[in-house]
Design an enzyme around this catalytic site. Structure first.
Site, mmCIF file in Angstrom:
data_model
loop_
_atom_site.group_PDB
_atom_site.id
_atom_site.type_symbol
_atom_site.label_atom_id
_atom_site.label_comp_id
_atom_site.label_asym_id
_atom_site.label_seq_id
_atom_site.Cartn_x
_atom_site.Cartn_y
_atom_site.Cartn_z
ATOM 1 C CG ASN A 232 -26.658 43.316 18.412
ATOM 2 O OD1 ASN A 232 -27.567 42.787 18.040
ATOM 3 N ND2 ASN A 232 -26.408 43.344 19.792
ATOM 4 C CB ALA B 67 -31.707 40.143 11.516
ATOM 5 C CG LEU C 37 -25.663 54.158 11.090
ATOM 6 C CD1 LEU C 37 -25.711 53.083 12.173
ATOM 7 C CD2 LEU C 37 -27.258 54.192 10.551
ATOM 8 C CE1 TYR D 246 -12.006 51.175 4.047
ATOM 9 C CE2 TYR D 246 -13.503 48.988 3.332
ATOM 10 C CZ TYR D 246 -13.256 50.297 3.183
ATOM 11 O OH TYR D 246 -14.127 51.387 2.925
#
Length: 327
Positions: free
Chosen positions: A281, A286, A224, A57
């Site tokens: 974000n 959260a 996702l 990475y």
């Protein structure tokens, strides 16, 4: 700026090594070096305790700076964190495994990894870190070259990392059932985890059941689906409906008052599968961490699983690497 919803925590799963691993973590793949330290720091403030990194990475130094800042400010202690990294294929030779691990530990600024993983089940030709680091699959414009190291030798060196307390647990990634079966025949220390691409378009149910039956905790990456691969101009991703926009996912999100991302993450965690999403974000940080505080119905779980197309996005040949690891 850190999230306005701090101090969330993720439930933990017990590994066969005896250690507990948070079921929701923060993945460092494609996190920019310029923002990585701040993203890790803010994630810790939000409540993240697991960070999933890798040599490949190229941002472990920066991730370590974020960790060091949080520890210095008293937000966490090292023992509160679960830090994961991975062995790249160029370092599969037993003589290179420990130096690679120690190099990555120094980049993070820590003394041990909570989990150290074989990134891909294939050895590549050795590249001196002084020449190119991260070594990637190959030098720009060149073809990837395989190494000549069988996995059993690499795994023996991985086991020595546990003996020397450089890694508390060791694991595997991108392994097929056949390779796992073989590894379990000779492993002195069994892998604690299997990390694979897993989302509703690629459910890999047989592989997951086998791994879980053998006592390995499964971690899903790319939860996702195509979302992370569009900017890489991945043809499979750009030609597919985004899971975040799929009617089945959106319907469950509306029903539960959650985001589509939370539904996708809960589909995994409710089945005992760990996830490692990322975000810069604060609100999404959260939300992702809070993706275990509700339950999908059995019908919803089945409907989401029924979206399976066997559609793999992280496939080396799709980005020009001449190794058909997944067939």
């Amino acid at each position: 700026m850190a999230s306005t919803t701090p101090n969330l925590t993720a439930p933990a799963v017990k590994l066969n090594s005896g250690y507990a691993m948070p079921i929701v973590g923060f993945g460092l793949w494609k996190v920019n070096k310029e923002t990585c330290a701040d993203q890790v720091y803010n994630a810790i403030r939000t409540g993240y305790r697991l960070f999933d990194g890798a040599c490949d990475y190229g941002n472990e130094v920066e991730a370590g700076k974020g960790v060091a800042r949080a520890i210095k400010e008293g937000i966490v202690r090292r023992e509160d964190l679960f830090i994961v990294s991975k062995l790249w294929g160029t370092f599969h030779d037993p003589e290179h495994v420990e130096p690679a691990c120690r190099r990555q530990l120094s980049h993070w600024g820590i003394d041990y990894f909570d989990l150290f993983i074989v990134h891909f089940p294939i050895s590549l030709k050795y590249v001196d870190p002084e020449v190119r680091y991260p070594p990637e699959w190959s030098a720009p414009g060149e073809k990837a070259e395989s190494g000549n190291v069988p996995l059993y030798k690499t795994w023996g060196a991985m086991e020595e990392l546990v003996d020397k307390r450089l890694a508390r647990s060791i694991g595997i990634s991108n392994f097929s059932p056949q390779l796992i079966m073989d590894l379990l025949r000779y492993a002195r220390i069994r892998p604690s985890t299997l990390q694979i691409e897993h989302h509703p378009y690629l459910t890999q149910e047989g592989l997951i059941k086998y791994a879980q039956d053998e006592g390995l905790v499964v971690t899903a990456y790319s939860s996702l689906g195509p979302q992370s691969f569009i900017e890489l101009e991945n043809k499979a991703a750009t030609g597919t409906t985004l899971l975040l926009e799929h009617p089945t996912i959106k319907s469950s999100a509306e029903k539960h008052g959650k985001t589509p991302a939370q539904i996708l993450l809960r589909w995994a965690t409710q089945r005992g599968i760990a996830v490692i999403p990322k975000s810069n974000n604060p609100d999404r940080l959260a939300q992702n961490l809070d993706a275990t505080g509700f339950n999908l119905t059995a019908n919803e779980l089945r409907a989401i699983s029924a979206l399976d197309q066997g559609l793999r996005f992280n496939n080396p040949p799709s980005y020009g690497v001449n190794f058909p690891i997944f067939g």
